[in-house]
Each structure stands twice: as structure tokens, then as C-alpha cells.
Design a protein around this motif. Structure first.
Motif, PDB file in Angstrom:
ATOM      1  N   LEU A   1      28.068  49.649  56.242  1.00  0.00           N
ATOM      2  CA  LEU A   1      28.730  49.367  54.910  1.00  0.00           C
ATOM      3  C   LEU A   1      30.189  49.260  54.949  1.00  0.00           C
ATOM      4  CD1 LEU A   1      26.490  51.333  52.408  1.00  0.00           C
ATOM      5  CD2 LEU A   1      26.556  49.022  52.568  1.00  0.00           C
ATOM      6  N   HIS A   2      30.842  50.320  55.580  1.00  0.00           N
ATOM      7  CA  HIS A   2      32.369  50.408  55.944  1.00  0.00           C
ATOM      8  C   HIS A   2      32.852  49.055  56.357  1.00  0.00           C
ATOM      9  CE1 HIS A   2      32.312  55.101  55.578  1.00  0.00           C
ATOM     10  NE2 HIS A   2      32.423  54.624  54.576  1.00  0.00           N
ATOM     11  N   ARG A   3      32.152  48.485  57.425  1.00  0.00           N
ATOM     12  CA  ARG A   3      32.603  47.191  58.280  1.00  0.00           C
ATOM     13  C   ARG A   3      32.641  46.163  57.133  1.00  0.00           C
ATOM     14  NH1 ARG A   3      29.258  48.784  62.602  1.00  0.00           N
ATOM     15  NH2 ARG A   3      27.745  47.243  62.146  1.00  0.00           N
ATOM     16  N   TRP A   4      31.420  45.929  56.206  1.00  0.00           N
ATOM     17  CA  TRP A   4      31.423  44.884  55.355  1.00  0.00           C
ATOM     18  C   TRP A   4      32.362  44.882  54.201  1.00  0.00           C
ATOM     19  CZ3 TRP A   4      25.245  45.560  54.503  1.00  0.00           C
ATOM     20  CH2 TRP A   4      24.593  44.879  55.589  1.00  0.00           C
ATOM     21  N   SER A   5      32.654  46.358  53.692  1.00  0.00           N
ATOM     22  CA  SER A   5      33.755  46.468  52.717  1.00  0.00           C
ATOM     23  C   SER A   5      34.908  46.048  53.526  1.00  0.00           C
ATOM     24  CB  SER A   5      33.515  48.050  52.407  1.00  0.00           C
ATOM     25  OG  SER A   5      34.495  48.216  51.433  1.00  0.00           O
ATOM     26  N   GLN A   6      35.491  46.554  54.608  1.00  0.00           N
ATOM     27  CA  GLN A   6      36.450  45.744  55.192  1.00  0.00           C
ATOM     28  C   GLN A   6      36.507  44.304  55.185  1.00  0.00           C
ATOM     29  OE1 GLN A   6      36.827  47.572  59.045  1.00  0.00           O
ATOM     30  NE2 GLN A   6      37.392  49.849  58.327  1.00  0.00           N
ATOM     31  N   ARG A   7      35.560  43.562  55.437  1.00  0.00           N
ATOM     32  CA  ARG A   7      35.350  42.094  55.643  1.00  0.00           C
ATOM     33  C   ARG A   7      35.622  41.775  53.941  1.00  0.00           C
ATOM     34  NH1 ARG A   7      32.666  39.095  59.570  1.00  0.00           N
ATOM     35  NH2 ARG A   7      32.657  37.430  57.858  1.00  0.00           N
ATOM     36  N   ILE A   8      35.275  42.397  53.102  1.00  0.00           N
ATOM     37  CA  ILE A   8      35.377  41.884  51.783  1.00  0.00           C
ATOM     38  C   ILE A   8      36.747  42.112  51.175  1.00  0.00           C
ATOM     39  CG2 ILE A   8      34.653  42.733  49.549  1.00  0.00           C
ATOM     40  CD1 ILE A   8      31.948  43.079  50.695  1.00  0.00           C
ATOM     41  N   GLU A   9      37.213  42.997  51.586  1.00  0.00           N
ATOM     42  CA  GLU A   9      38.707  43.279  50.994  1.00  0.00           C
ATOM     43  C   GLU A   9      39.716  42.589  51.876  1.00  0.00           C
ATOM     44  OE1 GLU A   9      40.178  47.416  51.812  1.00  0.00           O
ATOM     45  OE2 GLU A   9      38.507  48.183  50.694  1.00  0.00           O
ATOM     46  N   GLY A  10      39.432  41.968  53.010  1.00  0.00           N
ATOM     47  CA  GLY A  10      40.088  41.008  53.971  1.00  0.00           C
ATOM     48  C   GLY A  10      39.836  39.482  53.555  1.00  0.00           C
ATOM     49  N   HIS A  11      38.985  39.007  52.648  1.00  0.00           N
ATOM     50  CA  HIS A  11      38.394  37.782  52.241  1.00  0.00           C
ATOM     51  C   HIS A  11      38.227  37.675  50.771  1.00  0.00           C
ATOM     52  CE1 HIS A  11      36.194  37.458  56.477  1.00  0.00           C
ATOM     53  NE2 HIS A  11      37.372  37.016  56.597  1.00  0.00           N
ATOM     54  N   GLU A  12      39.301  38.373  50.116  1.00  0.00           N
ATOM     55  CA  GLU A  12      39.448  38.203  48.555  1.00  0.00           C
ATOM     56  C   GLU A  12      38.317  38.549  47.570  1.00  0.00           C
ATOM     57  OE1 GLU A  12      41.337  34.235  48.078  1.00  0.00           O
ATOM     58  OE2 GLU A  12      43.413  35.193  48.748  1.00  0.00           O
ATOM     59  N   GLY A  13      37.400  39.474  48.244  1.00  0.00           N
ATOM     60  CA  GLY A  13      36.167  39.800  47.401  1.00  0.00           C
ATOM     61  C   GLY A  13      35.005  39.286  47.992  1.00  0.00           C
ATOM     62  N   TRP A  14      34.988  38.641  49.068  1.00  0.00           N
ATOM     63  CA  TRP A  14      33.524  38.145  49.452  1.00  0.00           C
ATOM     64  C   TRP A  14      33.449  38.347  51.019  1.00  0.00           C
ATOM     65  CZ3 TRP A  14      30.615  36.948  45.711  1.00  0.00           C
ATOM     66  CH2 TRP A  14      31.129  36.391  44.384  1.00  0.00           C
ATOM     67  N   LEU A  15      32.167  38.167  51.433  1.00  0.00           N
ATOM     68  CA  LEU A  15      32.044  38.412  53.222  1.00  0.00           C
ATOM     69  C   LEU A  15      32.657  37.604  53.800  1.00  0.00           C
ATOM     70  CD1 LEU A  15      28.374  39.846  52.587  1.00  0.00           C
ATOM     71  CD2 LEU A  15      30.277  41.050  53.452  1.00  0.00           C
ATOM     72  N   LEU A  16      32.790  36.174  53.217  1.00  0.00           N
ATOM     73  CA  LEU A  16      33.613  34.939  54.207  1.00  0.00           C
ATOM     74  C   LEU A  16      34.628  34.505  53.573  1.00  0.00           C
ATOM     75  CD1 LEU A  16      30.588  35.024  55.546  1.00  0.00           C
ATOM     76  CD2 LEU A  16      30.793  32.775  55.823  1.00  0.00           C
ATOM     77  N   GLU A  17      35.548  34.067  54.263  1.00  0.00           N
ATOM     78  CA  GLU A  17      36.636  33.359  53.570  1.00  0.00           C
ATOM     79  C   GLU A  17      36.106  32.157  52.858  1.00  0.00           C
ATOM     80  OE1 GLU A  17      40.880  31.182  55.084  1.00  0.00           O
ATOM     81  OE2 GLU A  17      39.470  32.129  56.494  1.00  0.00           O
ATOM     82  N   GLY A  18      36.806  32.048  51.489  1.00  0.00           N
ATOM     83  CA  GLY A  18      36.629  30.749  50.850  1.00  0.00           C
ATOM     84  C   GLY A  18      35.554  30.809  49.782  1.00  0.00           C
ATOM     85  N   GLY A  19      34.874  32.254  49.418  1.00  0.00           N
ATOM     86  CA  GLY A  19      34.150  32.555  48.273  1.00  0.00           C
ATOM     87  C   GLY A  19      32.769  32.996  48.493  1.00  0.00           C
TER      88      GLY A  19
END
Length: 331
Positions: free
Chosen positions: A135-153
Motif C-alpha cells: 500500500l505504501h508503494r502504491w500511495s507513493q505512485r499516486i502522489e507522483g501521478h496527480e492522484g492516480w496509479l498511472l500518469e494521465g488519469g
């Protein structure tokens, strides 16, 4: 008319939840057979002996009984927000990796953290820490991609994972809400829970029985008749651009199809109210008359917050499906 596909589902099952969310995104209607897990219907077991939901039965009898496959089937029919990242192999690989981790390692730890007594020898604390690391890894991804797991929404990965993250929070709400390393994923999950689609996703139905009530999902939607025209108000400049490119991709004034997920349409008696609410101060508004038999994407009439049904097109509008484009209001 082709019979609707049949979807066997269970309201709270995370696998079934993500399959239903994909059906919502694609603008589809399915026959909805809510399953009582302690008394699974024989009709479902006949087509899928493994006895887990979701199970999708297509009109030609084909059975799809893995949730990720149901999601891909739905989004193959229509993917107006490009959740599958059709043209980006790199992001497709990221989606695959995230879903694989969720369905494998994370689900393994979630089950043994939430239902430790079902797994003799399992250590709750160990599985909690292992799940939190993911969950911590996923949370970092989300913070780095403007609120989503992937860049672009939002992507297929987001809708595939959120029901399982929701289950983790249900198992430990205090820990989830207070962990400083989960700030990104908390906001991400809350965005799903606050989304109007979540209420539709979690609509209730009685367990299905042969010969009983035959509901469809989503329950607050209907099919759009194709024997009467549909209408859309468009800014003249947006329509001119569509004529040059062949496709119209504006949902409503100032918002694109990809942002909203569908193009707002109206029946004839809804046009004047739509104009007054959204276009009265606009310059050069056109009334497009749409032949529903010429559109390529799914059409579904969905309830707006007032409860009124409006037809929606879950994909771009081909210019050739528009039979007239005239100034509105006319003199």
C-alpha cells in the motif's frame, strides 16, 4: 434485439465490484443476477463450475468467468476514458504489473490479515506489515501521478485495485486513516467512494431466482430506443472542428468526452431546458440531430441527480451520424 449479456454478481465481492465498474464505464446494460454465496444458482454453476463471481454469459453462450477478463470485455465494447491505454504499451505493462501484484501478493496478505482465523498458522502482524508495504508503494505512485496509479488519469489499474484497498480499510480503518505513508492512497480511495458511480455500483438487488424478477445493471438506466432521433447542443467552433476530423468528442460545454466518459444527448423535449441551463449565454450554438442507428459506441440512458433520464453516448460521435446542424435557438 440481441439479448443482454447475463452477469452473475455479488454486491460486496471486490472482483465483482470491479467488473461492474467496467460495465458502468463502457455504457453497457447487462441482465443482473445477484448471487447468494451460500446458495449459488444451478444456472451459474452449469456455465462456470468453479462457483465464484463474477460470471458473464454473452448472447452467443460464451462464458467469461475471470473478473479481469470481464473488465477487458466491457472496455473493448467502449473505453471513452481510455482506461486500457490502448496506444501505450508501456502503460499497458504497468497496468498488468499492478493488477498482478494486487490479485497475487496483496490479496494473499489481505485475506490473512482480515480473516486470520481461516488460515491456521498465519501471523496477522506479518501479513499486515507485508500488505502495508505494498500500500505504501502504491500511495507513493499516486502522489507522483496527480492522484492516480498511472500518469494521465484514471486507468484500468485504478478500478481493478480500489475494491481491494477498500476491503483493507474496512479491516483496519483506524490504522489506514492514521498512517502518514498512506496519504496519497487515502485521497485516491475517497475519490472513488465519493464518485456518483459508486452509489450506482453498490445498488442492492434480491438474490436472483429462476422465473422471478429479472433486473438489469445498472438499475437506474435503460436502453436508448433507436427509432427516434437524439439531440445535442454544440458550440459552432467545436462542430466545425469535428467536421474537419470526422468525429465529435465534446461531452458538453467546456468538457471533453475523455473527461466525462460520455457525450450528453437529449430527447426532443429536453433540449430547451438544457439550453437554458448551460448554453443561454453562449455564442453560436448549434442543435445537432443524431440518428442513433448510425452511432458506433454504446448508448445508455442514465439518471441524473434529479432522477430524470438522459441519453448518453459512450464514445465519439461520427459526423455522418448527424443528420442536421442548425443554429439554436432559431428565430
Amino acid at each position: 434485439m440481441t439479448p443482454l449479456p447475463i452477469l452473475y454478481s455479488f454486491r460486496r465481492c471486490p472482483y465483482a465490484m470491479r467488473a461492474r465498474w467496467a460495465v458502468l464505464e463502457a455504457g453497457l446494460l447487462v441482465q443482473w443476477r445477484e448471487v447468494e454465496l451460500k446458495a449459488k444458482p444451478a444456472a451459474m454453476l452449469e456455465v462456470s463450475p468453479k462457483g465464484t463471481v463474477p460470471v458473464l454469459v454473452l448472447a452467443d453462450g460464451t462464458t467469461v468467468d475471470e473478473s479481469v477478463d470481464v473488465m477487458h470485455w466491457a472496455l473493448h465494447q467502449a473505453d471513452p476514458r481510455d482506461l486500457t491505454r490502448r496506444h501505450c504499451l508501456t502503460q499497458q505493462a504497468e497496468i498488468h504489473e499492478l493488477v498482478t501484484t494486487n490479485d497475487g501478493a496483496f490479496k494473499h496478505h489481505l485475506d490473512r490479515f482480515k480473516y486470520t482465523d481461516r488460515y491456521p498458522g498465519a501471523c496477522k502482524d506479518q501479513h499486515q506489515q507485508a500488505g502495508l508495504a505494498i500500500l505504501h508503494r502504491w500511495s507513493q505512485r499516486i502522489e507522483g501521478h496527480e492522484g492516480w496509479l498511472l500518469e494521465g488519469g484514471c486507468s484500468l489499474a485504478d478500478i481493478a485495485l480500489f475494491p481491494f484497498v477498500r476491503q483493507w480499510r474496512i479491516a483496519d480503518p483506524q490504522g489506514f486513516d492514521s498512517d502518514p505513508g498512506l496519504q496519497g492512497i487515502r485521497g485516491w480511495l475517497q475519490a472513488f467512494l465519493d464518485h456518483p458511480g459508486f452509489e450506482r455500483l453498490m445498488q442492492r438487488a434480491d438474490p436472483w431466482a429462476q422465473g422471478g424478477h429479472q433486473p438489469h445493471f445498472p438499475a437506474d438506466a435503460i436502453a436508448v430506443p433507436t427509432d427516434q432521433p437524439l439531440f445535442h447542443l454544440a458550440l459552432a467552433e467545436d462542430w466545425a472542428q469535428a467536421e474537419r476530423g470526422g468525429l465529435y468528442s465534446i461531452s458538453t460545454r467546456g468538457l471533453s468526452l475523455q473527461q466525462v466518459g460520455f457525450i450528453h444527448l437529449s430527447w426532443r423535449d429536453q433540449v430547451s431546458d438544457t439550453f437554458r441551463r448551460f448554453y443561454a449565454d453562449a455564442q453560436e450554438v448549434l442543435l445537432l440531430t443524431v440518428d442513433p442507428r448510425r452511432v458506433l459506441a454504446p448508448l445508455r440512458a442514465d439518471a441524473v441527480p434529479s432522477g430524470e433520464l438522459f441519453p448518453h453516448l459512450y464514445g465519439a460521435l461520427p459526423v455522418e451520424a448527424v443528420t442536421s446542424a442548425i443554429p439554436y435557438p432559431t428565430d
